[in-house]
Design a protein around this motif. Structure first.
Motif, PDB file in Angstrom:
ATOM      1  N   ALA A   1      16.349  -2.441   5.260  1.00 40.07           N
ATOM      2  CA  ALA A   1      16.820  -3.834   5.357  1.00 40.07           C
ATOM      3  C   ALA A   1      16.377  -4.601   4.111  1.00 40.07           C
ATOM      4  CB  ALA A   1      16.275  -4.496   6.615  1.00 40.07           C
ATOM      5  N   PRO A   2      17.094  -4.440   2.997  1.00 39.02           N
ATOM      6  CA  PRO A   2      16.701  -5.148   1.772  1.00 39.02           C
ATOM      7  C   PRO A   2      16.946  -6.646   1.893  1.00 39.02           C
ATOM      8  CG  PRO A   2      18.796  -4.022   1.446  1.00 39.02           C
ATOM      9  CD  PRO A   2      18.292  -3.605   2.798  1.00 39.02           C
ATOM     10  N   SER A   3      16.167  -7.415   1.159  1.00 39.40           N
ATOM     11  CA  SER A   3      16.314  -8.866   1.183  1.00 39.40           C
ATOM     12  C   SER A   3      15.866  -9.443  -0.154  1.00 39.40           C
ATOM     13  CB  SER A   3      15.474  -9.470   2.317  1.00 39.40           C
ATOM     14  OG  SER A   3      15.473 -10.875   2.238  1.00 39.40           O
TER      15      SER A   3
ATOM     16  N   GLN B   1       9.687  -2.459  -0.965  1.00 39.95           N
ATOM     17  CA  GLN B   1       9.809  -1.543  -2.099  1.00 39.95           C
ATOM     18  C   GLN B   1      11.268  -1.384  -2.511  1.00 39.95           C
ATOM     19  OE1 GLN B   1       8.002   0.681  -4.022  1.00 39.95           O
ATOM     20  NE2 GLN B   1       5.913   0.547  -3.238  1.00 39.95           N
ATOM     21  N   TYR B   2      12.109  -1.150  -1.532  1.00 38.14           N
ATOM     22  CA  TYR B   2      13.529  -0.929  -1.808  1.00 38.14           C
ATOM     23  C   TYR B   2      14.156  -2.168  -2.440  1.00 38.14           C
ATOM     24  CZ  TYR B   2      18.258   0.871  -1.049  1.00 38.14           C
ATOM     25  OH  TYR B   2      19.537   1.338  -1.224  1.00 38.14           O
ATOM     26  N   SER B   3      13.830  -3.340  -1.912  1.00 44.74           N
ATOM     27  CA  SER B   3      14.410  -4.583  -2.417  1.00 44.74           C
ATOM     28  C   SER B   3      13.978  -4.850  -3.848  1.00 44.74           C
ATOM     29  CB  SER B   3      13.988  -5.752  -1.519  1.00 44.74           C
ATOM     30  OG  SER B   3      14.427  -5.557  -0.195  1.00 44.74           O
ATOM     31  N   LEU B   4      12.700  -4.667  -4.141  1.00 42.70           N
ATOM     32  CA  LEU B   4      12.183  -4.959  -5.479  1.00 42.70           C
ATOM     33  C   LEU B   4      12.708  -3.957  -6.506  1.00 42.70           C
ATOM     34  CD1 LEU B   4       8.510  -5.857  -4.499  1.00 42.70           C
ATOM     35  CD2 LEU B   4      10.335  -7.433  -5.125  1.00 42.70           C
ATOM     36  N   GLN B   5      12.717  -2.676  -6.129  1.00 44.44           N
ATOM     37  CA  GLN B   5      13.248  -1.679  -7.063  1.00 44.44           C
ATOM     38  C   GLN B   5      14.753  -1.853  -7.261  1.00 44.44           C
ATOM     39  OE1 GLN B   5      11.861   2.429  -6.623  1.00 44.44           O
ATOM     40  NE2 GLN B   5      10.215   1.725  -5.292  1.00 44.44           N
ATOM     41  N   ARG B   6      15.462  -2.247  -6.214  1.00 48.46           N
ATOM     42  CA  ARG B   6      16.897  -2.479  -6.332  1.00 48.46           C
ATOM     43  C   ARG B   6      17.183  -3.635  -7.285  1.00 48.46           C
ATOM     44  NH1 ARG B   6      20.657  -4.973  -1.601  1.00 48.46           N
ATOM     45  NH2 ARG B   6      19.197  -6.664  -2.036  1.00 48.46           N
ATOM     46  N   ALA B   7      16.352  -4.670  -7.237  1.00 48.35           N
ATOM     47  CA  ALA B   7      16.547  -5.816  -8.125  1.00 48.35           C
ATOM     48  C   ALA B   7      16.488  -5.393  -9.586  1.00 48.35           C
ATOM     49  CB  ALA B   7      15.492  -6.884  -7.829  1.00 48.35           C
TER      50      ALA B   7
ATOM     51  N   SER C   1       0.819  -1.215   0.000  1.00 44.62           N
ATOM     52  CA  SER C   1       0.000   0.000   0.000  1.00 44.62           C
ATOM     53  C   SER C   1       0.851   1.262   0.000  1.00 44.62           C
ATOM     54  CB  SER C   1      -0.927   0.011   1.221  1.00 44.62           C
ATOM     55  OG  SER C   1      -0.178  -0.056   2.425  1.00 44.62           O
ATOM     56  N   VAL C   2       2.129   1.126   0.349  1.00 50.50           N
ATOM     57  CA  VAL C   2       3.034   2.273   0.390  1.00 50.50           C
ATOM     58  C   VAL C   2       3.736   2.416  -0.950  1.00 50.50           C
ATOM     59  CG1 VAL C   2       5.127   3.214   1.448  1.00 50.50           C
ATOM     60  CG2 VAL C   2       3.403   2.109   2.870  1.00 50.50           C
ATOM     61  N   GLU C   3       3.729   3.626  -1.502  1.00 49.08           N
ATOM     62  CA  GLU C   3       4.462   3.919  -2.723  1.00 49.08           C
ATOM     63  C   GLU C   3       5.585   4.892  -2.387  1.00 49.08           C
ATOM     64  OE1 GLU C   3       1.968   5.298  -5.832  1.00 49.08           O
ATOM     65  OE2 GLU C   3       0.606   3.583  -5.747  1.00 49.08           O
ATOM     66  N   ALA C   4       6.782   4.597  -2.872  1.00 47.70           N
ATOM     67  CA  ALA C   4       7.935   5.437  -2.521  1.00 47.70           C
ATOM     68  C   ALA C   4       8.952   5.414  -3.640  1.00 47.70           C
ATOM     69  CB  ALA C   4       8.571   4.954  -1.234  1.00 47.70           C
ATOM     70  N   LEU C   5       9.593   6.552  -3.848  1.00 43.39           N
ATOM     71  CA  LEU C   5      10.699   6.620  -4.788  1.00 43.39           C
ATOM     72  C   LEU C   5      11.917   5.947  -4.177  1.00 43.39           C
ATOM     73  CD1 LEU C   5      10.356  10.320  -6.015  1.00 43.39           C
ATOM     74  CD2 LEU C   5       9.621   8.247  -7.213  1.00 43.39           C
ATOM     75  N   TYR C   6      12.664   5.266  -5.002  1.00 46.47           N
ATOM     76  CA  TYR C   6      13.807   4.470  -4.531  1.00 46.47           C
ATOM     77  C   TYR C   6      14.779   5.317  -3.717  1.00 46.47           C
ATOM     78  CZ  TYR C   6      17.912   1.413  -4.803  1.00 46.47           C
ATOM     79  OH  TYR C   6      19.001   0.633  -4.502  1.00 46.47           O
ATOM     80  N   ASP C   7      15.142   6.486  -4.209  1.00 49.07           N
ATOM     81  CA  ASP C   7      16.146   7.320  -3.542  1.00 49.07           C
ATOM     82  C   ASP C   7      15.639   7.936  -2.236  1.00 49.07           C
ATOM     83  OD1 ASP C   7      17.971   6.800  -5.564  1.00 49.07           O
ATOM     84  OD2 ASP C   7      17.329   8.521  -6.764  1.00 49.07           O
ATOM     85  N   ARG C   8      14.321   7.982  -2.059  1.00 44.32           N
ATOM     86  CA  ARG C   8      13.764   8.580  -0.844  1.00 44.32           C
ATOM     87  C   ARG C   8      13.525   7.562   0.269  1.00 44.32           C
ATOM     88  NH1 ARG C   8      10.776  13.134  -1.246  1.00 44.32           N
ATOM     89  NH2 ARG C   8      10.811  12.979   1.034  1.00 44.32           N
ATOM     90  N   ILE C   9      13.599   6.276  -0.033  1.00 43.15           N
ATOM     91  CA  ILE C   9      13.237   5.257   0.946  1.00 43.15           C
ATOM     92  C   ILE C   9      14.133   5.285   2.185  1.00 43.15           C
ATOM     93  CG2 ILE C   9      13.140   2.757   1.335  1.00 43.15           C
ATOM     94  CD1 ILE C   9      11.976   2.484  -1.466  1.00 43.15           C
TER      95      ILE C   9
END
Length: 272
Positions: free
Chosen positions: A186-188, A237-243, A140-148
């Motif tokens: 904490a990306p995974s 969000q961070y993990s998926l966008q990083r991938a 439900s949370v939307e965030a830009l990668y650099d702002r996370i």
């Protein structure tokens, strides 16, 4: 959802590619049964040439806008050729070498980079289908990668404020169980498989401690649970966008090296 996820976006390209691939393998089987197969003979050279042509056209994909869409016209057709053409090119390479392992270091480099480029490309297709589906349906949370990272730090400050003045039990629970999980992003890689297990793991401690927390601290506990839930979604969000960000160079740079070695290989066949 699983069926629609696996369904080809363009059925015509899928059927056409399967037909070309099946026909190529059948032709190889007939020819190889009637005469010894060699990459340097006529049909071996034909399939090697087809693979080289397809790889070169595939390599033009990033330049499609500068080429004004030539030769496939729309971006959709370019993408379909990039995907299915790459898979067919790998098949043509395998037919070119007679489905045998390469000889020599140079041959292994060509074969390894070919396999890496095609397989990593197919992984990219999966990522670009799977990740938007997960982001839209399970978060439900939307965030830009650099702002996370900044948003995650702010959540920890909010949690500190919520826990301030809590009972000893809730304070111990917060400092021992909750606050460490709020310290930075904490990306995974596990998020690529699914989110339900990680979400349950993070929220289970709240259910275990809720029965022991006083009535006055129940609202604090709910607020902390909401913060942890939001932090979990930021991590996902961070993990998926990083991938997606990591995938592109892992696919692009080996493909560029492959095209360079392919040019050397063609020069050697023609002039040496």
């Amino acid at each position: 959802m699983s069926r629609s996820f696996l369904r080809p976006k363009c059925r015509t390209w899928f059927i056409g590619s399967v037909s070309v691939g099946t026909g190529s393998v059948a032709l190889f089987a007939v020819l190889a049964s009637s005469a010894p197969w060699s990459p340097g003979r006529f049909w071996g050279l034909i399939f090697g040439t087809l693979a080289a042509v397809v790889f070169v056209l595939d390599g033009l994909y990033p330049l499609r806008r500068r080429l004004m869409g030539w030769p496939f016209g729309t971006a959709q057709r370019w993408l379909q050729f990039h995907i299915y053409g790459g898979a067919l090119a790998l098949l043509f390479v395998l037919i070119h070498v007679g489905f045998s392992l390469p000889n020599g270091q140079f041959g292994w480099w060509l074969f390894g980079l070919t396999l890496w480029s095609v397989v990593s490309g197919l992984v990219g297709v999966w990522l670009q289908k799977w990740i938007p589906t997960v982001l839209a349906s399970q978060l439900s949370v939307e965030a830009l990668y650099d702002r996370i990272p900044e948003m995650a730090d702010r959540l920890q400050s909010e949690a500190d404020a919520v826990a301030r003045g809590a009972s000893d039990l809730l304070e111990r629970f917060y400092s021992g169980e909750i606050r460490p999980s709020l310290a930075g992003v904490a990306p995974s890689w596990s998020f690529l498989v699914g989110l339900a297990g990680d979400r349950e793991r993070r929220l289970t401690p709240f259910r275990n401690v809720a029965q022991f927390v006083s009535e006055d601290d129940q609202d604090r506990l709910k607020d902390l649970e909401a913060i942890v839930t939001e932090k979990f979604e930021l991590d996902a969000q961070y993990s998926l966008q990083r991938a997606l960000r990591l995938w592109l160079p892992l696919h692009l740079f080996p493909a560029i090296v492959l095209l360079g070695l392919l040019a050397v290989h063609i020069f050697a066949v023609l002039y040496l």
